[in-house]
Design a protein around this motif. Structure first.
Motif, PDB file in Angstrom:
ATOM      1  N   ALA A  99       0.837  -1.206   0.000  1.00 27.26           N
ATOM      2  CA  ALA A  99       0.000   0.000   0.000  1.00 27.26           C
ATOM      3  C   ALA A  99       0.865   1.246   0.000  1.00 27.26           C
ATOM      4  O   ALA A  99       1.904   1.288   0.664  1.00 27.26           O
ATOM      5  CB  ALA A  99      -0.932   0.010   1.216  1.00 27.26           C
ATOM      6  N   PHE A 100       0.431   2.248  -0.737  1.00 29.43           N
ATOM      7  CA  PHE A 100       1.028   3.572  -0.706  1.00 29.43           C
ATOM      8  C   PHE A 100      -0.034   4.565  -0.235  1.00 29.43           C
ATOM      9  O   PHE A 100      -1.205   4.227  -0.072  1.00 29.43           O
ATOM     10  CB  PHE A 100       1.549   3.975  -2.090  1.00 29.43           C
ATOM     11  CG  PHE A 100       2.822   3.292  -2.490  1.00 29.43           C
ATOM     12  CD1 PHE A 100       3.832   3.048  -1.585  1.00 29.43           C
ATOM     13  CD2 PHE A 100       3.021   2.899  -3.817  1.00 29.43           C
ATOM     14  CE1 PHE A 100       5.008   2.425  -1.964  1.00 29.43           C
ATOM     15  CE2 PHE A 100       4.188   2.276  -4.209  1.00 29.43           C
ATOM     16  CZ  PHE A 100       5.192   2.040  -3.282  1.00 29.43           C
ATOM     17  N   ASP A 101       0.394   5.790  -0.070  1.00 30.21           N
ATOM     18  CA  ASP A 101      -0.484   6.871   0.379  1.00 30.21           C
ATOM     19  C   ASP A 101      -1.802   6.916  -0.395  1.00 30.21           C
ATOM     20  O   ASP A 101      -2.878   6.986   0.196  1.00 30.21           O
ATOM     21  CB  ASP A 101       0.276   8.195   0.230  1.00 30.21           C
ATOM     22  CG  ASP A 101      -0.640   9.401   0.173  1.00 30.21           C
ATOM     23  OD1 ASP A 101      -1.363   9.640   1.143  1.00 30.21           O
ATOM     24  OD2 ASP A 101      -0.618  10.098  -0.859  1.00 30.21           O
ATOM     25  N   ILE A 102      -1.730   6.894  -1.723  1.00 31.34           N
ATOM     26  CA  ILE A 102      -2.946   7.063  -2.511  1.00 31.34           C
ATOM     27  C   ILE A 102      -3.907   5.888  -2.347  1.00 31.34           C
ATOM     28  O   ILE A 102      -5.121   6.057  -2.490  1.00 31.34           O
ATOM     29  CB  ILE A 102      -2.650   7.309  -4.003  1.00 31.34           C
ATOM     30  CG1 ILE A 102      -1.814   6.167  -4.604  1.00 31.34           C
ATOM     31  CG2 ILE A 102      -1.960   8.647  -4.193  1.00 31.34           C
ATOM     32  CD1 ILE A 102      -1.668   6.274  -6.116  1.00 31.34           C
ATOM     33  N   ILE A 103      -3.388   4.701  -2.050  1.00 29.16           N
ATOM     34  CA  ILE A 103      -4.269   3.558  -1.794  1.00 29.16           C
ATOM     35  C   ILE A 103      -5.015   3.766  -0.480  1.00 29.16           C
ATOM     36  O   ILE A 103      -6.222   3.519  -0.384  1.00 29.16           O
ATOM     37  CB  ILE A 103      -3.463   2.247  -1.753  1.00 29.16           C
ATOM     38  CG1 ILE A 103      -2.580   2.109  -2.994  1.00 29.16           C
ATOM     39  CG2 ILE A 103      -4.404   1.052  -1.601  1.00 29.16           C
ATOM     40  CD1 ILE A 103      -3.322   2.239  -4.314  1.00 29.16           C
ATOM     41  N   ALA A 104      -4.295   4.236   0.536  1.00 31.16           N
ATOM     42  CA  ALA A 104      -4.945   4.512   1.817  1.00 31.16           C
ATOM     43  C   ALA A 104      -5.978   5.624   1.682  1.00 31.16           C
ATOM     44  O   ALA A 104      -7.071   5.552   2.252  1.00 31.16           O
ATOM     45  CB  ALA A 104      -3.890   4.889   2.869  1.00 31.16           C
ATOM     46  N   PRO A 144      -0.965  16.684   0.008  1.00 26.89           N
ATOM     47  CA  PRO A 144       0.108  16.034   0.758  1.00 26.89           C
ATOM     48  C   PRO A 144      -0.229  14.577   1.038  1.00 26.89           C
ATOM     49  O   PRO A 144      -1.379  14.148   0.891  1.00 26.89           O
ATOM     50  CB  PRO A 144       0.165  16.848   2.060  1.00 26.89           C
ATOM     51  CG  PRO A 144      -1.207  17.384   2.222  1.00 26.89           C
ATOM     52  CD  PRO A 144      -1.711  17.648   0.830  1.00 26.89           C
ATOM     53  N   GLY A 145       0.779  13.820   1.453  1.00 24.25           N
ATOM     54  CA  GLY A 145       0.588  12.383   1.671  1.00 24.25           C
ATOM     55  C   GLY A 145      -0.089  12.061   2.980  1.00 24.25           C
ATOM     56  O   GLY A 145       0.496  11.394   3.848  1.00 24.25           O
ATOM     57  N   VAL A 146      -1.344  12.478   3.118  1.00 23.39           N
ATOM     58  CA  VAL A 146      -2.048  12.254   4.390  1.00 23.39           C
ATOM     59  C   VAL A 146      -2.252  10.778   4.675  1.00 23.39           C
ATOM     60  O   VAL A 146      -2.390  10.382   5.836  1.00 23.39           O
ATOM     61  CB  VAL A 146      -3.408  12.996   4.425  1.00 23.39           C
ATOM     62  CG1 VAL A 146      -3.209  14.501   4.361  1.00 23.39           C
ATOM     63  CG2 VAL A 146      -4.325  12.518   3.303  1.00 23.39           C
ATOM     64  N   GLY A 147      -2.258   9.946   3.628  1.00 19.91           N
ATOM     65  CA  GLY A 147      -2.386   8.508   3.841  1.00 19.91           C
ATOM     66  C   GLY A 147      -1.180   7.907   4.524  1.00 19.91           C
ATOM     67  O   GLY A 147      -1.252   6.817   5.098  1.00 19.91           O
ATOM     68  N   ASP A 148      -0.050   8.591   4.462  1.00 17.20           N
ATOM     69  CA  ASP A 148       1.151   8.219   5.210  1.00 17.20           C
ATOM     70  C   ASP A 148       1.254   8.987   6.515  1.00 17.20           C
ATOM     71  O   ASP A 148       1.497   8.422   7.580  1.00 17.20           O
ATOM     72  CB  ASP A 148       2.409   8.535   4.382  1.00 17.20           C
ATOM     73  CG  ASP A 148       2.652   7.540   3.257  1.00 17.20           C
ATOM     74  OD1 ASP A 148       2.510   6.336   3.499  1.00 17.20           O
ATOM     75  OD2 ASP A 148       2.993   7.973   2.150  1.00 17.20           O
ATOM     76  N   ILE A 149       1.107  10.304   6.420  1.00 23.11           N
ATOM     77  CA  ILE A 149       1.471  11.187   7.534  1.00 23.11           C
ATOM     78  C   ILE A 149       0.494  11.089   8.703  1.00 23.11           C
ATOM     79  O   ILE A 149       0.910  11.080   9.865  1.00 23.11           O
ATOM     80  CB  ILE A 149       1.590  12.633   7.021  1.00 23.11           C
ATOM     81  CG1 ILE A 149       2.822  12.758   6.113  1.00 23.11           C
ATOM     82  CG2 ILE A 149       1.668  13.626   8.170  1.00 23.11           C
ATOM     83  CD1 ILE A 149       2.933  14.076   5.388  1.00 23.11           C
ATOM     84  N   PHE A 150      -0.804  10.995   8.428  1.00 26.28           N
ATOM     85  CA  PHE A 150      -1.748  10.918   9.542  1.00 26.28           C
ATOM     86  C   PHE A 150      -1.630   9.578  10.279  1.00 26.28           C
ATOM     87  O   PHE A 150      -1.549   9.570  11.519  1.00 26.28           O
ATOM     88  CB  PHE A 150      -3.172  11.172   9.068  1.00 26.28           C
ATOM     89  CG  PHE A 150      -4.152  11.322  10.203  1.00 26.28           C
ATOM     90  CD1 PHE A 150      -4.066  12.399  11.073  1.00 26.28           C
ATOM     91  CD2 PHE A 150      -5.139  10.377  10.418  1.00 26.28           C
ATOM     92  CE1 PHE A 150      -4.953  12.535  12.132  1.00 26.28           C
ATOM     93  CE2 PHE A 150      -6.031  10.504  11.479  1.00 26.28           C
ATOM     94  CZ  PHE A 150      -5.938  11.587  12.338  1.00 26.28           C
ATOM     95  N   PRO A 151      -1.582   8.423   9.598  1.00 25.97           N
ATOM     96  CA  PRO A 151      -1.334   7.173  10.330  1.00 25.97           C
ATOM     97  C   PRO A 151      -0.013   7.190  11.096  1.00 25.97           C
ATOM     98  O   PRO A 151       0.073   6.644  12.198  1.00 25.97           O
ATOM     99  CB  PRO A 151      -1.326   6.118   9.224  1.00 25.97           C
ATOM    100  CG  PRO A 151      -2.182   6.699   8.148  1.00 25.97           C
ATOM    101  CD  PRO A 151      -1.895   8.171   8.178  1.00 25.97           C
ATOM    102  N   ASP A 187      -6.932   2.364   8.028  1.00 30.40           N
ATOM    103  CA  ASP A 187      -7.688   2.653   9.249  1.00 30.40           C
ATOM    104  C   ASP A 187      -7.488   4.105   9.671  1.00 30.40           C
ATOM    105  O   ASP A 187      -8.431   4.796  10.074  1.00 30.40           O
ATOM    106  CB  ASP A 187      -7.230   1.741  10.387  1.00 30.40           C
ATOM    107  CG  ASP A 187      -7.405   0.268  10.073  1.00 30.40           C
ATOM    108  OD1 ASP A 187      -8.089  -0.055   9.090  1.00 30.40           O
ATOM    109  OD2 ASP A 187      -6.835  -0.554  10.806  1.00 30.40           O
ATOM    110  N   GLY A 188      -6.232   4.559   9.602  1.00 31.38           N
ATOM    111  CA  GLY A 188      -5.935   5.928   9.985  1.00 31.38           C
ATOM    112  C   GLY A 188      -6.670   6.942   9.134  1.00 31.38           C
ATOM    113  O   GLY A 188      -7.194   7.941   9.640  1.00 31.38           O
ATOM    114  N   VAL A 189      -6.732   6.682   7.815  1.00 27.23           N
ATOM    115  CA  VAL A 189      -7.430   7.609   6.927  1.00 27.23           C
ATOM    116  C   VAL A 189      -8.924   7.608   7.205  1.00 27.23           C
ATOM    117  O   VAL A 189      -9.582   8.654   7.164  1.00 27.23           O
ATOM    118  CB  VAL A 189      -7.140   7.278   5.457  1.00 27.23           C
ATOM    119  CG1 VAL A 189      -8.019   8.104   4.523  1.00 27.23           C
ATOM    120  CG2 VAL A 189      -5.663   7.544   5.142  1.00 27.23           C
TER     121      VAL A 189
END
Length: 428
Positions: free
Chosen positions: A165-170, A192-199, A229-231
């Motif tokens: 998984a990458f950011d855009i998948i999340a 921004p890469g919120v799928g990475d940064i928020f989790p 889950d984070g997203v």
């Protein structure tokens, strides 16, 4: 980006002598082993490093795969802006975890570590003999954190657990894209890469909570955050809208389904965001526009939301005749309002300067001072901050291993065997 497929091998880049370890921040004395790559994991450990933890980045001989990512100041940089940004304040040790000697070296380091963070695919650490269960036998107080696309099976086995998984998948699967964009554009990813940064941020809340638990009990534990889950937790509004009303929200551009005005408006030199959903804020906006009649006619919040399509052009007609600064000067003291800033605007805004949000750090190869996004976490007694550039590959291998109890003779043997590398190691 979260999940590298495997540990890797390759050549080390040449580096330079590093700074001795300094201490600062509330997490002084917390020792972190960082086995992460890409963005989600390194951002998480960056937060710990900014708060003063001693974060040791354990890299394969080829280094974190983002070391070569642009932008670069020169053609032969040891690393680019991407790596520089999220790996500041850390130290780098190169250990080949595809060798038994490397695995034993890491296990020895775990004895003295407080936290280990990794973001490999499910099963990678287990296959290496570095599972949470085996490492917690070595160090029962270890806080072991994992960030994976769909979480770790220990907390609930997702049918997608083995997928990368990458950011855009999340962003896509966690729901945030479904309400981002317009009806015409369809779903749009957040910039921004919120799928990475928020989790990653949630992971660190979990790590700090686990450390607090350990203070009371002496017991470490496993911390698991799934990016998807984070997203979803970030996009919580869609859940209660569906659960309470059966509504399936879609992209709504810069407006809000439940509030008005809560929109982007054009100005002569760009755009502003205006949020005046409460009665007193709406009244203040109407007075600034010299339209007190609107405050009286649409005195109730429900009336404003119901008639948003009629009211929006009236507000827009007022903002379109003014600059961003003029709009803010007229209403921002009473009505939440702000310009839509480009990065150039950010660098010119005094707020970000006085708040320490654009610190300068020495660039590794050129010696130039370059700005990074600073730490937004401000503490009065134990300040956080950006103190050191990101490390060269293997820059701190010898000093860190000595601190973790590996004797000099053993270090020499590991370096000689290529299991551990220094900045001038490899075949370059």
């Amino acid at each position: 980006m979260s999940e590298p497929d495997e540990t890797d091998t390759g050549d080390a880049r040449a580096g330079s002598e590093g700074n001795s370890r300094e201490t600062w921040g509330p997490l002084q004395g917390v020792r972190v082993l960082d086995l992460t790559q890409m963005l989600a994991g390194p951002f998480a450990t960056m937060l710990l490093a900014d708060l003063g933890a001693d974060v040791v980045k354990i890299e394969p001989p080829r280094g974190d795969m983002t070391r070569d990512n642009p932008p670069h100041l020169t053609e032969d940089d040891a690393y680019g802006g991407y790596f520089h940004s999220v790996n500041r304040n850390k130290r780098s040790v190169v250990i080949d975890l595809k060798s038994e000697e490397g695995l034993e070296t890491l296990r020895g380091m775990v004895e003295d570590a407080d936290v280990l963070v990794e973001n490999f695919k499910v099963g990678t650490m287990d296959r290496l003999g570095l599972s949470y269960e085996s490492l917690s036998e070595i160090n029962p107080g270890l806080v072991y954190a994992a960030i994976r696309g769909f979480g770790d099976p220990r907390s609930g086995e997702s049918p997608y657990a083995d997928r990368p998984a990458f950011d855009i998948i999340a962003q896509a699967m966690g729901g945030v894209m479904s309400i981002t964009g317009t009806e015409e554009s369809g779903p749009v990813k957040v910039g921004p890469g919120v799928g990475d940064i928020f989790p990653a941020s949630l992971c660190i809340i979990g790590v700090l909570s686990a450390l607090h638990h350990r203070e009371r009990t002496g017991e470490g534990q496993f911390v698991d955050v799934g990016m998807v889950d984070g997203v979803l937790s970030l996009t919580e509004r869609i859940v209660h809208q569906y659960a309470f009303e059966g509504e399936v929200p879609g992209p709504q551009g810069n407006t809000h389904p439940l509030l008005f005005p809560f929109d982007r408006f054009d100005t002569t030199d760009g755009h502003v965001m205006i949020a005046a959903p409460s009665d007193h804020q709406w009244t203040a906006l109407c007075e600034a526009m010299d339209r007190p009649d609107l405050a009286e006619e649409y005195a109730e919040e429900t009336d404003r939301v119901a008639n948003a399509d009629e009211l929006r052009p009236i507000v827009a007609e007022w903002t379109e005749k003014r600059t961003k600064e003029e709009v803010a000067d007229a209403i921002a003291d009473d009505v939440p309002c702000g310009p839509v800033n480009t990065v150039l605007d950010v660098f010119e805004d005094e707020h970000f300067d006085v708040r320490g949000m654009l610190p300068e750090v020495e660039h590794a190869d050129t010696g130039r001072e370059v700005s990074l996004a600073g730490s937004p976490i401000k503490l009065s007694a134990t300040p956080s901050g950006v103190h050191h550039r990101a490390p060269f590959l293997g820059e701190h291998s010898r000093e860190v291993l000595a601190e973790y109890g590996v004797d000099e003779e053993r270090v020499e043997a590991l370096v000689g065997e290529g299991v551990v590398q220094e900045p001038d190691g490899g075949d370059d």
